[in-house]
Design a protein around this motif. Sequence first.
Motif, PDB file in Angstrom:
ATOM      1  N   ALA A  43      44.887   0.102  27.235  1.00 18.23           N
ATOM      2  CA  ALA A  43      44.863   1.031  26.456  1.00 18.23           C
ATOM      3  C   ALA A  43      45.507   2.519  26.232  1.00 18.23           C
ATOM      4  O   ALA A  43      46.133   3.126  25.192  1.00 18.23           O
ATOM      5  CB  ALA A  43      43.352   1.355  25.756  1.00 18.23           C
ATOM      6  N   GLU A  44      45.957   2.815  27.276  1.00 14.91           N
ATOM      7  CA  GLU A  44      46.221   4.109  27.788  1.00 14.91           C
ATOM      8  C   GLU A  44      48.277   4.140  27.924  1.00 14.91           C
ATOM      9  O   GLU A  44      48.679   4.120  27.100  1.00 14.91           O
ATOM     10  CB  GLU A  44      45.943   4.545  29.644  1.00 14.91           C
ATOM     11  N   TYR A  45      48.117   2.682  27.837  1.00 17.37           N
ATOM     12  CA  TYR A  45      49.624   1.945  28.558  1.00 17.37           C
ATOM     13  C   TYR A  45      50.281   1.997  26.749  1.00 17.37           C
ATOM     14  O   TYR A  45      50.986   2.623  26.780  1.00 17.37           O
ATOM     15  CB  TYR A  45      49.805   0.654  28.955  1.00 17.37           C
ATOM     16  N   ASP A  46      49.050   1.197  25.417  1.00 15.68           N
ATOM     17  CA  ASP A  46      49.014   1.241  24.234  1.00 15.68           C
ATOM     18  C   ASP A  46      49.635   2.313  23.391  1.00 15.68           C
ATOM     19  O   ASP A  46      50.651   2.407  23.218  1.00 15.68           O
ATOM     20  CB  ASP A  46      48.574   0.660  23.878  1.00 15.68           C
ATOM     21  N   LYS A  47      48.891   3.618  24.488  1.00 11.28           N
ATOM     22  CA  LYS A  47      49.050   4.850  23.475  1.00 11.28           C
ATOM     23  C   LYS A  47      50.038   5.343  23.960  1.00 11.28           C
ATOM     24  O   LYS A  47      51.306   5.987  23.167  1.00 11.28           O
ATOM     25  CB  LYS A  47      47.790   5.725  24.438  1.00 11.28           C
ATOM     26  N   PHE A  48      50.548   5.291  25.261  1.00  5.57           N
ATOM     27  CA  PHE A  48      52.297   5.976  25.888  1.00  5.57           C
ATOM     28  C   PHE A  48      53.097   5.075  24.593  1.00  5.57           C
ATOM     29  O   PHE A  48      54.570   6.298  24.672  1.00  5.57           O
ATOM     30  CB  PHE A  48      52.359   5.951  27.060  1.00  5.57           C
ATOM     31  N   LYS A  49      53.328   3.803  25.206  1.00  9.92           N
ATOM     32  CA  LYS A  49      54.338   3.541  24.227  1.00  9.92           C
ATOM     33  C   LYS A  49      54.270   3.421  23.198  1.00  9.92           C
ATOM     34  O   LYS A  49      55.964   3.656  22.460  1.00  9.92           O
ATOM     35  CB  LYS A  49      54.177   1.893  24.542  1.00  9.92           C
ATOM     36  N   LEU A  68      54.125  -3.075  32.071  1.00 13.46           N
ATOM     37  CA  LEU A  68      52.360  -2.175  32.138  1.00 13.46           C
ATOM     38  C   LEU A  68      52.624  -2.637  33.652  1.00 13.46           C
ATOM     39  O   LEU A  68      51.947  -1.904  34.108  1.00 13.46           O
ATOM     40  CB  LEU A  68      51.597  -3.393  31.405  1.00 13.46           C
ATOM     41  N   ALA A  69      53.292  -3.490  34.547  1.00 15.94           N
ATOM     42  CA  ALA A  69      53.145  -3.617  35.520  1.00 15.94           C
ATOM     43  C   ALA A  69      53.735  -2.988  36.394  1.00 15.94           C
ATOM     44  O   ALA A  69      52.945  -2.997  37.775  1.00 15.94           O
ATOM     45  CB  ALA A  69      53.838  -5.065  36.000  1.00 15.94           C
ATOM     46  N   ILE A  87      49.182   4.654  36.195  1.00 17.05           N
ATOM     47  CA  ILE A  87      48.332   5.064  34.862  1.00 17.05           C
ATOM     48  C   ILE A  87      46.477   4.889  35.280  1.00 17.05           C
ATOM     49  O   ILE A  87      45.755   5.944  34.948  1.00 17.05           O
ATOM     50  CB  ILE A  87      47.782   3.649  33.884  1.00 17.05           C
ATOM     51  N   ARG A  88      46.222   3.657  36.389  1.00 23.61           N
ATOM     52  CA  ARG A  88      45.511   3.663  37.071  1.00 23.61           C
ATOM     53  C   ARG A  88      44.992   5.513  37.563  1.00 23.61           C
ATOM     54  O   ARG A  88      43.538   5.946  37.600  1.00 23.61           O
ATOM     55  CB  ARG A  88      45.559   2.500  37.718  1.00 23.61           C
ATOM     56  N   GLN A  89      46.093   5.617  38.153  1.00 21.78           N
ATOM     57  CA  GLN A  89      45.582   6.716  38.897  1.00 21.78           C
ATOM     58  C   GLN A  89      45.351   7.812  38.199  1.00 21.78           C
ATOM     59  O   GLN A  89      44.139   8.845  37.549  1.00 21.78           O
ATOM     60  CB  GLN A  89      46.899   7.249  39.949  1.00 21.78           C
TER      61      GLN A  89
END
Length: 265
Positions: A118-124, A229-230, A236-238
Amino acid sequence: MRKLSVAACVSLALLAPQAAQAQNIAVVNGKPVPKARVDALIGQATKQGQPRTPELEKQARDEVVMREMFMQEAERRGLAASPDYKTQMELARQTILIRELFEDQRKKSPVTDAEVQAEYDKFKGQATGTEYRARHILVEKEDDAKKLIADIKAGAKFEDVAKKNSKDPGSAENGGDLDFAKPDSYVPEFGKAMTALKKGEMTQTPVKSQFGYHIIKLEDTREAQFPPLAEVTPQIRQRLEQQKLAKFRDEIRDKSKTDYKFSQN
Protein backbone atom coordinates in the motif's frame (compact mmCIF):
# COMPACT_ATOMS: atom_id res chain seq x y z
CA MET A 1 23.49 -54.45 44.41
CA ARG A 2 24.57 -52.07 47.16
CA LYS A 3 28.11 -51.93 45.75
CA LEU A 4 26.69 -50.89 42.34
CA SER A 5 24.69 -48.06 43.92
CA VAL A 6 27.75 -46.78 45.80
CA ALA A 7 29.80 -46.90 42.60
CA ALA A 8 27.12 -44.99 40.75
CA CYS A 9 27.04 -42.33 43.45
CA VAL A 10 30.80 -41.99 43.32
CA SER A 11 30.66 -41.62 39.54
CA LEU A 12 28.01 -38.91 39.80
CA ALA A 13 30.03 -37.09 42.42
CA LEU A 14 33.07 -37.12 40.15
CA LEU A 15 31.05 -35.93 37.14
CA ALA A 16 29.36 -33.03 38.97
CA PRO A 17 32.44 -30.74 39.07
CA GLN A 18 33.09 -31.49 35.39
CA ALA A 19 29.52 -30.49 34.46
CA ALA A 20 29.83 -27.26 36.43
CA GLN A 21 33.18 -26.57 34.81
CA ALA A 22 31.61 -26.98 31.38
CA GLN A 23 29.32 -24.07 32.20
CA ASN A 24 32.31 -21.82 32.98
CA ILE A 25 35.21 -20.71 30.82
CA ALA A 26 37.57 -19.76 33.65
CA VAL A 27 37.98 -19.07 37.35
CA VAL A 28 39.32 -15.66 38.39
CA ASN A 29 40.49 -15.33 41.98
CA GLY A 30 38.24 -18.21 42.96
CA LYS A 31 35.18 -16.86 41.15
CA PRO A 32 33.78 -18.79 38.13
CA VAL A 33 33.26 -16.92 34.86
CA PRO A 34 30.13 -18.38 33.20
CA LYS A 35 30.14 -19.34 29.53
CA ALA A 36 26.77 -17.59 29.15
CA ARG A 37 28.58 -14.24 29.18
CA VAL A 38 30.62 -15.26 26.15
CA ASP A 39 27.49 -16.42 24.33
CA ALA A 40 25.80 -13.09 25.08
CA LEU A 41 28.78 -11.09 23.80
CA ILE A 42 28.98 -13.16 20.61
CA GLY A 43 25.22 -12.77 20.17
CA GLN A 44 25.55 -8.99 20.26
CA ALA A 45 28.36 -9.06 17.71
CA THR A 46 26.51 -11.32 15.27
CA LYS A 47 23.37 -9.16 15.53
CA GLN A 48 25.50 -6.28 14.29
CA GLY A 49 26.55 -8.31 11.27
CA GLN A 50 29.84 -9.85 12.38
CA PRO A 51 30.26 -13.49 11.31
CA ARG A 52 30.77 -16.05 14.06
CA THR A 53 34.35 -17.17 13.58
CA PRO A 54 36.93 -18.90 15.82
CA GLU A 55 38.69 -15.54 16.05
CA LEU A 56 35.51 -13.81 17.27
CA GLU A 57 34.92 -16.53 19.86
CA LYS A 58 38.52 -16.18 21.10
CA GLN A 59 38.14 -12.41 21.37
CA ALA A 60 34.86 -12.81 23.26
CA ARG A 61 36.40 -15.22 25.78
CA ASP A 62 39.36 -12.89 26.33
CA GLU A 63 37.03 -9.94 26.77
CA VAL A 64 34.79 -11.72 29.29
CA VAL A 65 37.71 -12.86 31.45
CA MET A 66 39.29 -9.39 31.38
CA ARG A 67 35.96 -7.85 32.36
CA GLU A 68 35.74 -10.16 35.36
CA MET A 69 39.21 -9.08 36.45
CA PHE A 70 38.32 -5.41 36.12
CA MET A 71 35.00 -5.91 37.89
CA GLN A 72 36.64 -7.59 40.84
CA GLU A 73 39.17 -4.77 41.16
CA ALA A 74 36.41 -2.13 40.94
CA GLU A 75 34.42 -3.91 43.63
CA ARG A 76 37.52 -4.25 45.80
CA ARG A 77 37.87 -0.48 45.68
CA GLY A 78 34.24 0.00 46.68
CA LEU A 79 33.25 1.73 43.45
CA ALA A 80 30.00 -0.21 43.25
CA ALA A 81 28.74 1.80 46.24
CA SER A 82 29.52 5.21 44.76
CA PRO A 83 26.60 7.53 43.91
CA ASP A 84 27.90 8.09 40.37
CA TYR A 85 27.99 4.36 39.69
CA LYS A 86 24.45 3.90 40.99
CA THR A 87 23.18 6.77 38.83
CA GLN A 88 24.83 5.36 35.71
CA MET A 89 23.53 1.88 36.47
CA GLU A 90 19.99 3.23 36.74
CA LEU A 91 20.31 5.04 33.41
CA ALA A 92 21.73 1.88 31.80
CA ARG A 93 18.88 -0.19 33.27
CA GLN A 94 16.32 2.23 31.85
CA THR A 95 17.98 2.27 28.43
CA ILE A 96 18.08 -1.52 28.16
CA LEU A 97 14.53 -1.97 29.40
CA ILE A 98 13.13 0.70 27.06
CA ARG A 99 14.98 -0.87 24.15
CA GLU A 100 13.44 -4.23 25.03
CA LEU A 101 10.00 -2.59 25.24
CA PHE A 102 10.18 -1.19 21.72
CA GLU A 103 11.67 -4.41 20.36
CA ASP A 104 8.79 -6.34 21.95
CA GLN A 105 6.28 -3.94 20.38
CA ARG A 106 7.98 -4.27 16.99
CA LYS A 107 7.58 -8.05 17.16
CA LYS A 108 3.96 -7.83 18.30
CA SER A 109 3.01 -5.33 15.60
CA PRO A 110 5.12 -6.23 12.56
CA VAL A 111 4.88 -4.48 9.22
CA THR A 112 2.86 -6.68 6.87
CA ASP A 113 3.44 -7.27 3.16
CA ALA A 114 0.06 -5.64 2.51
CA GLU A 115 1.17 -2.48 4.32
CA VAL A 116 4.40 -2.38 2.31
CA GLN A 117 2.44 -2.78 -0.93
CA ALA A 118 0.00 0.00 0.00
CA GLU A 119 2.84 2.40 0.84
CA TYR A 120 4.59 1.52 -2.42
CA ASP A 121 1.44 2.15 -4.44
CA LYS A 122 0.96 5.52 -2.73
CA PHE A 123 4.46 6.74 -3.58
CA LYS A 124 4.28 5.30 -7.09
CA GLY A 125 1.09 7.24 -7.71
CA GLN A 126 2.80 10.44 -6.65
CA ALA A 127 5.77 9.76 -8.94
CA THR A 128 3.90 10.18 -12.23
CA GLY A 129 4.79 12.97 -14.64
CA THR A 130 7.68 13.99 -16.86
CA GLU A 131 11.34 13.90 -15.90
CA TYR A 132 13.91 16.12 -17.60
CA ARG A 133 17.56 15.43 -18.20
CA ALA A 134 19.45 18.72 -18.35
CA ARG A 135 22.94 20.10 -18.23
CA HIS A 136 23.81 23.44 -16.72
CA ILE A 137 26.67 25.82 -16.18
CA LEU A 138 26.62 27.94 -13.03
CA VAL A 139 28.61 31.17 -12.71
CA GLU A 140 28.51 34.11 -10.31
CA LYS A 141 28.21 37.01 -12.76
CA GLU A 142 25.67 37.61 -15.53
CA ASP A 143 28.30 38.98 -17.90
CA ASP A 144 30.32 35.75 -17.52
CA ALA A 145 27.23 33.71 -18.35
CA LYS A 146 26.55 35.81 -21.46
CA LYS A 147 30.13 35.32 -22.66
CA LEU A 148 29.91 31.55 -22.20
CA ILE A 149 26.61 31.45 -24.11
CA ALA A 150 28.34 33.26 -26.97
CA ASP A 151 31.24 30.80 -26.86
CA ILE A 152 28.87 27.83 -27.11
CA LYS A 153 26.97 29.42 -29.98
CA ALA A 154 30.31 29.94 -31.69
CA GLY A 155 31.02 26.21 -31.55
CA ALA A 156 32.39 25.40 -28.09
CA LYS A 157 31.02 22.14 -26.61
CA PHE A 158 28.61 22.70 -23.73
CA GLU A 159 30.20 19.85 -21.74
CA ASP A 160 33.72 21.26 -22.08
CA VAL A 161 32.60 24.76 -21.08
CA ALA A 162 30.80 23.33 -18.04
CA LYS A 163 33.84 21.36 -16.88
CA LYS A 164 36.07 24.41 -17.16
CA ASN A 165 33.77 27.15 -15.85
CA SER A 166 30.82 25.82 -13.81
CA LYS A 167 30.82 26.57 -10.09
CA ASP A 168 28.53 23.62 -9.33
CA PRO A 169 30.83 20.96 -7.83
CA GLY A 170 28.17 18.27 -8.13
CA SER A 171 27.84 18.44 -11.90
CA ALA A 172 30.83 20.33 -13.35
CA GLU A 173 33.05 17.24 -13.64
CA ASN A 174 30.27 15.48 -15.58
CA GLY A 175 29.96 18.28 -18.11
CA GLY A 176 27.08 19.86 -16.21
CA ASP A 177 24.94 16.70 -16.37
CA LEU A 178 22.12 16.72 -13.78
CA ASP A 179 20.60 13.36 -14.83
CA PHE A 180 16.82 12.90 -14.92
CA ALA A 181 14.73 14.80 -12.39
CA LYS A 182 11.37 16.49 -12.06
CA PRO A 183 11.17 20.27 -12.46
CA ASP A 184 10.16 20.72 -8.82
CA SER A 185 13.51 19.24 -7.79
CA TYR A 186 15.08 22.56 -8.74
CA VAL A 187 14.56 26.16 -7.66
CA PRO A 188 11.49 27.64 -9.45
CA GLU A 189 13.48 29.85 -11.83
CA PHE A 190 15.55 26.91 -13.03
CA GLY A 191 12.61 24.53 -13.38
CA LYS A 192 10.54 27.07 -15.34
CA ALA A 193 13.37 27.82 -17.79
CA MET A 194 14.19 24.14 -18.24
CA THR A 195 10.62 23.05 -19.06
CA ALA A 196 10.34 25.83 -21.65
CA LEU A 197 13.13 24.26 -23.71
CA LYS A 198 12.85 21.63 -26.43
CA LYS A 199 15.27 18.69 -26.62
CA GLY A 200 18.70 19.91 -27.62
CA GLU A 201 17.91 23.56 -26.92
CA MET A 202 19.88 25.88 -24.62
CA THR A 203 18.71 28.98 -22.78
CA GLN A 204 19.61 32.05 -24.84
CA THR A 205 19.92 34.33 -21.82
CA PRO A 206 21.30 33.62 -18.31
CA VAL A 207 18.79 32.30 -15.77
CA LYS A 208 19.18 33.97 -12.39
CA SER A 209 18.60 32.08 -9.14
CA GLN A 210 19.73 32.33 -5.54
CA PHE A 211 22.88 30.41 -6.53
CA GLY A 212 23.99 32.66 -9.37
CA TYR A 213 23.46 32.58 -13.14
CA HIS A 214 22.64 29.38 -15.03
CA ILE A 215 23.01 28.33 -18.64
CA ILE A 216 20.67 25.37 -19.18
CA LYS A 217 20.59 22.79 -21.96
CA LEU A 218 17.81 20.20 -22.19
CA GLU A 219 19.11 16.78 -23.24
CA ASP A 220 16.04 14.55 -22.99
CA THR A 221 12.67 13.89 -21.33
CA ARG A 222 10.88 10.73 -20.22
CA GLU A 223 7.98 9.55 -18.14
CA ALA A 224 8.86 9.39 -14.44
CA GLN A 225 10.60 6.15 -13.49
CA PHE A 226 9.90 4.26 -10.27
CA PRO A 227 11.95 1.37 -8.89
CA PRO A 228 10.34 -2.10 -8.61
CA LEU A 229 8.81 -3.08 -5.27
CA ALA A 230 11.51 -5.64 -4.44
CA GLU A 231 14.21 -2.98 -4.74
CA VAL A 232 12.65 -0.57 -2.23
CA THR A 233 10.90 -2.99 0.16
CA PRO A 234 13.62 -2.76 2.87
CA GLN A 235 13.43 1.05 2.94
CA ILE A 236 9.62 1.05 2.97
CA ARG A 237 9.50 -1.56 5.73
CA GLN A 238 11.97 0.41 7.85
CA ARG A 239 9.97 3.62 7.34
CA LEU A 240 6.71 1.94 8.36
CA GLU A 241 8.35 0.35 11.41
CA GLN A 242 9.55 3.76 12.53
CA GLN A 243 6.07 5.20 12.05
CA LYS A 244 4.49 2.40 14.09
CA LEU A 245 6.99 2.80 16.92
CA ALA A 246 6.49 6.57 16.94
CA LYS A 247 2.74 6.00 17.25
CA PHE A 248 3.32 3.50 20.07
CA ARG A 249 5.55 6.05 21.83
CA ASP A 250 2.91 8.77 21.53
CA GLU A 251 0.16 6.46 22.79
CA ILE A 252 2.12 5.71 25.95
CA ARG A 253 2.84 9.39 26.49
CA ASP A 254 -0.79 10.41 25.94
CA LYS A 255 -2.25 7.88 28.35
CA SER A 256 0.25 8.57 31.12
CA LYS A 257 -0.75 11.01 33.88
CA THR A 258 1.88 13.66 34.56
CA ASP A 259 2.11 17.37 35.36
CA TYR A 260 5.14 17.68 33.09
CA LYS A 261 4.77 19.78 29.92
CA PHE A 262 6.76 18.50 26.95
CA SER A 263 8.44 21.11 24.75
CA GLN A 264 7.16 19.40 21.58
CA ASN A 265 3.90 17.69 20.81
